[in-house]
Design a protein around this motif. Structure first.
Motif, short mmCIF file in Angstrom:
data_model
loop_
_atom_site.label_atom_id
_atom_site.label_comp_id
_atom_site.label_asym_id
_atom_site.label_seq_id
_atom_site.Cartn_x
_atom_site.Cartn_y
_atom_site.Cartn_z
N SER A 66 110.60 54.18 -25.19
CA SER A 66 110.00 55.24 -24.37
C SER A 66 108.50 55.25 -24.63
CB SER A 66 110.61 56.60 -24.71
OG SER A 66 112.01 56.59 -24.49
N ARG A 68 104.45 56.93 -23.43
CA ARG A 68 103.53 57.81 -22.71
C ARG A 68 102.20 57.08 -22.57
NH1 ARG A 68 101.70 62.03 -24.90
NH2 ARG A 68 102.25 61.57 -27.06
N TRP A 109 107.07 51.65 -14.38
CA TRP A 109 106.62 52.79 -13.57
C TRP A 109 106.09 52.27 -12.25
CZ3 TRP A 109 101.72 53.90 -11.64
CH2 TRP A 109 101.51 55.20 -11.18
N GLU A 145 99.26 61.36 -19.31
CA GLU A 145 100.53 61.63 -19.99
C GLU A 145 101.72 61.17 -19.14
OE1 GLU A 145 100.82 62.76 -23.07
OE2 GLU A 145 98.65 62.97 -23.30
N LYS A 147 104.96 58.87 -18.09
CA LYS A 147 106.11 58.34 -18.83
C LYS A 147 106.74 57.21 -18.02
CE LYS A 147 107.21 62.77 -21.02
NZ LYS A 147 108.27 63.81 -21.23
N ASN A 148 107.37 56.28 -18.75
CA ASN A 148 108.02 55.19 -18.03
C ASN A 148 109.14 55.75 -17.16
OD1 ASN A 148 108.93 55.55 -20.84
ND2 ASN A 148 110.53 54.08 -20.31
N LYS A 149 109.09 55.39 -15.89
CA LYS A 149 110.03 55.89 -14.90
C LYS A 149 111.39 55.22 -15.03
CE LYS A 149 110.13 56.48 -9.85
NZ LYS A 149 109.37 56.19 -8.60
#
Length: 200
Positions: A66, A68, A109, A145, A147-149
């Motif tokens: 995960s 950011r 992303w 900020e 995040k990986n989708k």
């Protein structure tokens, strides 16, 4: 003597030919006159690896990463081009797996930017409220900020043999007329180290 229908048919055929020639010239001109883009930056704020399962039937426990991140890039030259319909942005992580020697390129992303988004793009997957000044013509992408989708996992189920990955923001330009073109919009400052898995 030609009838009215025959004359209309001849005029429509001639007009169609001229339109196709014009569209072909626009397509060729747009391909060779593609504006240059200054490569922006991808800044990784946090990256963790932990055990987990994907949301699918019979999914096994594996290591999932995960992340950011922040993105800064200026796509104003592309969005201001007369032949740009929309842009497709996607962030990828490219890395080599030491045990197998395979190179992986994972999409983390993505975002579609239409021609109507000719202003600052700061929200992730959301439309921004229109500014009071009504300014247009800006194509600054500012993801903060983010995040990986999509889930970042390795086919082997572990990141143990993967020390680092290269993050790159790509773009694909869809024109009104012509062929698709692509390029690099932003990159990280060097390889990003992948940490060890968090033990619970």
């Amino acid at each position: 003597m030609y009838s009215t229908l025959q004359r209309l048919n001849h005029l429509s055929s001639l007009a169609t030919t001229y339109v196709m020639i014009l569209l072909g010239l626009i397509s060729i001109a747009s391909l060779f006159a593609l504006p240059a883009v200054d490569v922006g930056t991808v800044d990784v704020k946090d990256l963790i690896v932990q055990k987990g399962r994907l949301r699918r039937w019979a999914a096994k426990e594996e290591e999932i990463a995960s992340m950011r991140f922040d993105i800064r890039t200026d796509l104003n030259p592309l969005l201001n081009s007369y032949n740009t319909k929309q842009l497709f942005l996607y962030l990828t992580a490219e890395y080599d797996e030491a045990t197998t020697g395979n190179t992986h390129d994972v999409v983390l992303w993505d975002r579609i930017v239409t021609r109507g988004d000719m202003r600052d793009i700061r929200a992730v997957g959301k439309k921004l409220p229109r500014s009071k000044g009504g300014k247009k013509g800006r194509g600054n992408v500012r993801v903060e900020e983010g995040k990986n989708k999509y889930a970042w996992r390795n086919p082997s189920g572990t990141f143990k043999e993967i020390p680092s990955a290269n993050l790159t923001l790509h773009y694909s330009l869809m024109p009104y007329v012509g062929v698709l073109s692509s390029g690099v919009a932003a990159t990280a400052q060097g390889p990003v180290s992948i940490p060890e898995v968090i033990k619970r």
